[in-house]
Write an enzyme that holds these catalytic residues in place. Structure first.
Site, PDB file in Angstrom:
ATOM      1  N   LYS A 105      -6.404 -24.672   3.465  1.00  0.00           N
ATOM      2  CA  LYS A 105      -5.484 -24.011   2.517  1.00  0.00           C
ATOM      3  C   LYS A 105      -5.871 -22.581   2.160  1.00  0.00           C
ATOM      4  O   LYS A 105      -5.527 -22.082   1.094  1.00  0.00           O
ATOM      5  CB  LYS A 105      -5.297 -24.837   1.224  1.00  0.00           C
ATOM      6  CG  LYS A 105      -4.980 -26.286   1.401  1.00  0.00           C
ATOM      7  CD  LYS A 105      -4.091 -26.635   2.546  1.00  0.00           C
ATOM      8  CE  LYS A 105      -2.645 -26.320   2.369  1.00  0.00           C
ATOM      9  NZ  LYS A 105      -1.877 -26.764   3.581  1.00  0.00           N
ATOM     10  N   HIS A 176     -11.441 -26.280  10.628  1.00  0.00           N
ATOM     11  CA  HIS A 176     -11.870 -26.274   9.222  1.00  0.00           C
ATOM     12  C   HIS A 176     -13.327 -26.749   9.132  1.00  0.00           C
ATOM     13  O   HIS A 176     -13.822 -27.030   8.043  1.00  0.00           O
ATOM     14  CB  HIS A 176     -11.012 -27.225   8.377  1.00  0.00           C
ATOM     15  CG  HIS A 176      -9.589 -26.798   8.207  1.00  0.00           C
ATOM     16  ND1 HIS A 176      -9.238 -25.506   7.908  1.00  0.00           N
ATOM     17  CD2 HIS A 176      -8.424 -27.486   8.275  1.00  0.00           C
ATOM     18  CE1 HIS A 176      -7.912 -25.429   7.813  1.00  0.00           C
ATOM     19  NE2 HIS A 176      -7.406 -26.610   8.036  1.00  0.00           N
ATOM     20  N   SER A 207      -3.375 -25.335  -3.959  1.00  0.00           N
ATOM     21  CA  SER A 207      -2.667 -25.525  -2.699  1.00  0.00           C
ATOM     22  C   SER A 207      -3.071 -26.857  -2.050  1.00  0.00           C
ATOM     23  O   SER A 207      -2.224 -27.589  -1.517  1.00  0.00           O
ATOM     24  CB  SER A 207      -2.986 -24.351  -1.771  1.00  0.00           C
ATOM     25  OG  SER A 207      -2.322 -24.465  -0.555  1.00  0.00           O
TER      26      SER A 207
HETATM   27  S1  PPS Z   1      -4.009 -25.622   6.393  1.00  0.00           S
HETATM   28  O1  PPS Z   1      -3.192 -26.850   6.269  1.00  0.00           O
HETATM   29  O2  PPS Z   1      -5.348 -25.853   5.846  1.00  0.00           O
HETATM   30  O3  PPS Z   1      -4.051 -25.099   7.732  1.00  0.00           O
HETATM   31  O4  PPS Z   1      -3.276 -24.579   5.427  1.00  0.00           O
HETATM   32  P1  PPS Z   1      -3.474 -23.000   5.445  1.00  0.00           P
HETATM   33  O5  PPS Z   1      -2.569 -22.432   6.468  1.00  0.00           O
HETATM   34  O6  PPS Z   1      -4.896 -22.635   5.501  1.00  0.00           O
HETATM   35  O7  PPS Z   1      -2.969 -22.577   4.005  1.00  0.00           O
HETATM   36  C1  PPS Z   1      -1.667 -22.800   3.545  1.00  0.00           C
HETATM   37  C2  PPS Z   1      -1.455 -21.811   2.417  1.00  0.00           C
HETATM   38  O8  PPS Z   1      -1.282 -20.503   2.956  1.00  0.00           O
HETATM   39  C3  PPS Z   1      -0.019 -19.993   2.535  1.00  0.00           C
HETATM   40  N1  PPS Z   1       0.534 -19.093   3.566  1.00  0.00           N
HETATM   41  C4  PPS Z   1       0.824 -17.803   3.349  1.00  0.00           C
HETATM   42  N2  PPS Z   1       0.664 -17.028   2.255  1.00  0.00           N
HETATM   43  C5  PPS Z   1       1.085 -15.725   2.349  1.00  0.00           C
HETATM   44  N3  PPS Z   1       1.646 -15.197   3.460  1.00  0.00           N
HETATM   45  C6  PPS Z   1       1.820 -15.943   4.575  1.00  0.00           C
HETATM   46  N4  PPS Z   1       2.368 -15.398   5.652  1.00  0.00           N
HETATM   47  C7  PPS Z   1       1.381 -17.306   4.549  1.00  0.00           C
HETATM   48  N5  PPS Z   1       1.378 -18.322   5.436  1.00  0.00           N
HETATM   49  C8  PPS Z   1       0.872 -19.399   4.822  1.00  0.00           C
HETATM   50  C9  PPS Z   1       0.811 -21.251   2.319  1.00  0.00           C
HETATM   51  O9  PPS Z   1       1.960 -20.993   1.573  1.00  0.00           O
HETATM   52  C10 PPS Z   1      -0.215 -22.120   1.597  1.00  0.00           C
HETATM   53  O10 PPS Z   1      -0.503 -21.642   0.291  1.00  0.00           O
HETATM   54  P2  PPS Z   1       0.235 -22.135  -1.027  1.00  0.00           P
HETATM   55  O11 PPS Z   1      -0.529 -21.513  -2.167  1.00  0.00           O
HETATM   56  O12 PPS Z   1       0.175 -23.625  -1.058  1.00  0.00           O
HETATM   57  O13 PPS Z   1       1.617 -21.608  -0.956  1.00  0.00           O
END
Ligand code: PPS
Length: 366
Positions: A105, A176, A207
């Protein structure tokens, strides 16, 4: 009459065949098989919907501690993960492999899309066509469905096919895993490049909470306060945020050739700057036009609408979008909507204690 002879014979043969196949399978393949079966039969959904997974959350209350074959001590979210960790340690890598490593996340998907586009000349056709999870396999995920979540098994097949792709085509891999569980090839040598994204620990917690709420394959998180307690004590999938981030941070200090360390907050503040920095780290030259294309495809808005990045194929992964979206808010500071004043004070105290002297400074708001 014949049926009394043929049927038992057929059943015995089928049973013996299945048993022999099962015994000859690697642990990781057995685990994959069980997960696939759980998804196909809808068992995962049933557990989550009926609240049974909440009861099975005892896994978090009585965590399974595990010492990997290299001596690294960790916590298993379920017993099958031991097989995955062992296979990951043995996984053979190439010099030009690129790992995108994060605590869950923290902006993994975002960085994956950026790196993929950098390495593929900002090719929008393929990017929009193929889910990110099949363009960049997830090392420690078990192979759940053919084209959705790809793990070690798929990477091994890819490794073989790669000979025909030529030496210049790097393999991009999501993980991860904490540094101590990365493939031994990486830990013992200088191989590959690692891009690590860290995100402030409070937003990660929020998240991650919603990810547990919507993901039927994970134990139910319980209430927010319960989840925060487990997260703070590291009694959670992937273990504590602190050693995960701090170990990569420490390695980065002495190995900047091989490790690029950045933050979700830095990406949020100036994505173009990060795109250029990552490209430089990977030795890639981008035109201004390519930088603009990558920027536009990687905004939260674009990635939320893009089927290849928004995990709308995620039903097969146990995701229930009615409960929460994968691309949820994408903000810095959303934690303020969930932490109570007392929770925040307690977390700040823990944070100061764990992070002290590390020199790591991730902003909690922009
Ligand atoms: S995972 O399942 O662990 O692979 O998730 P991960 O991709 O690491 O994290 C998901 C969170 O990243 C946000 N996200 C973004 N934020 C801003 N800009 C972009 N382009 C973007 N892409 C993914 C996503 O919304 C999750 O955060 P939260 O706070 O839940 O919205």
């Amino acid at each position: 009459m014949q049926v009394f002879i043929v049927l038992p014979l057929a059943l015995t043969t089928a049973f013996l065949y299945a048993r022999t196949r099962w015994k000859s399978m690697r642990m990781i393949d057995r685990y994959s098989f069980k997960v696939k079966l759980m998804i196909k039969l809808g068992i995962a959904h049933l557990l989550h919907m009926t609240g049974l997974s909440q009861i099975l959350r005892v896994r978090y209350l009585y965590p399974i501690y595990y010492t990997a074959s290299n001596g690294y001590k960790t916590l298993l979210s379920n017993t099958g993960m031991a097989a995955v960790y062992e296979e990951a340690l043995k996984f053979k890598i190439r010099d030009d492999d690129v790992f995108i490593a994060t605590y869950s996340k923290s902006g993994t998907t975002w960085m994956q899309q950026i790196v993929w586009l950098i390495c593929n000349n900002a090719d929008t056709n393929v990017a929009e066509d193929k889910p990110l999870s099949s363009r960049i396999p997830f090392l420690e995920a078990v192979d759940m469905t053919d084209n959705v979540l790809l793990g070690i098994q798929t990477l091994e097949k890819w490794q073989k096919n790669k000979q025909s792709l030529g030496p210049k085509t790097e393999k991009l891999i999501k993980t991860h895993l904490p540094y101590g569980l990365l493939p031994e090839d990486i830990q013992s040598g200088n191989k590959c490049k690692i891009i690590y994204v860290a995100r402030n620990a409070k937003d990660v917690c929020v998240s991650f909470y919603f990810f547990h709420v919507m993901n039927m394959l994970l134990p139910h998180p319980g209430t927010w306060s319960e989840f925060l307690k487990n997260y703070s004590s590291g009694n959670i999938m992937f273990g504590s945020w602190f050693p995960h981030v701090l170990t990569y941070w420490e390695k980065f200090q002495t190995d900047k050739e091989r490790i690029y360390f950045t933050t979700y907050e830095a990406m949020k503040k100036d994505m173009k700057k990060e795109i250029v920095a990552v490209a430089n780290f990977l030795g890639k030259k981008l035109t201004n036009e390519q930088i603009d294309i990558i920027f536009n495809l990687c905004t939260f808005d674009s990635m939320s609408k893009d089927k290849s990045t928004n995990y709308s194929h995620g039903k097969n992964l146990g995701m229930n979008f009615k409960k929460s979206k994968f691309m949820r808010k994408g903000e810095v500071g959303d934690w303020k909507n969930y932490f109570t004043v007392n929770e925040n004070a307690a977390f700040d105290e823990l944070y100061a204690e764990k992070i002290k002297d590390s020199g790591l400074d991730i902003p909690f708001e922009l």
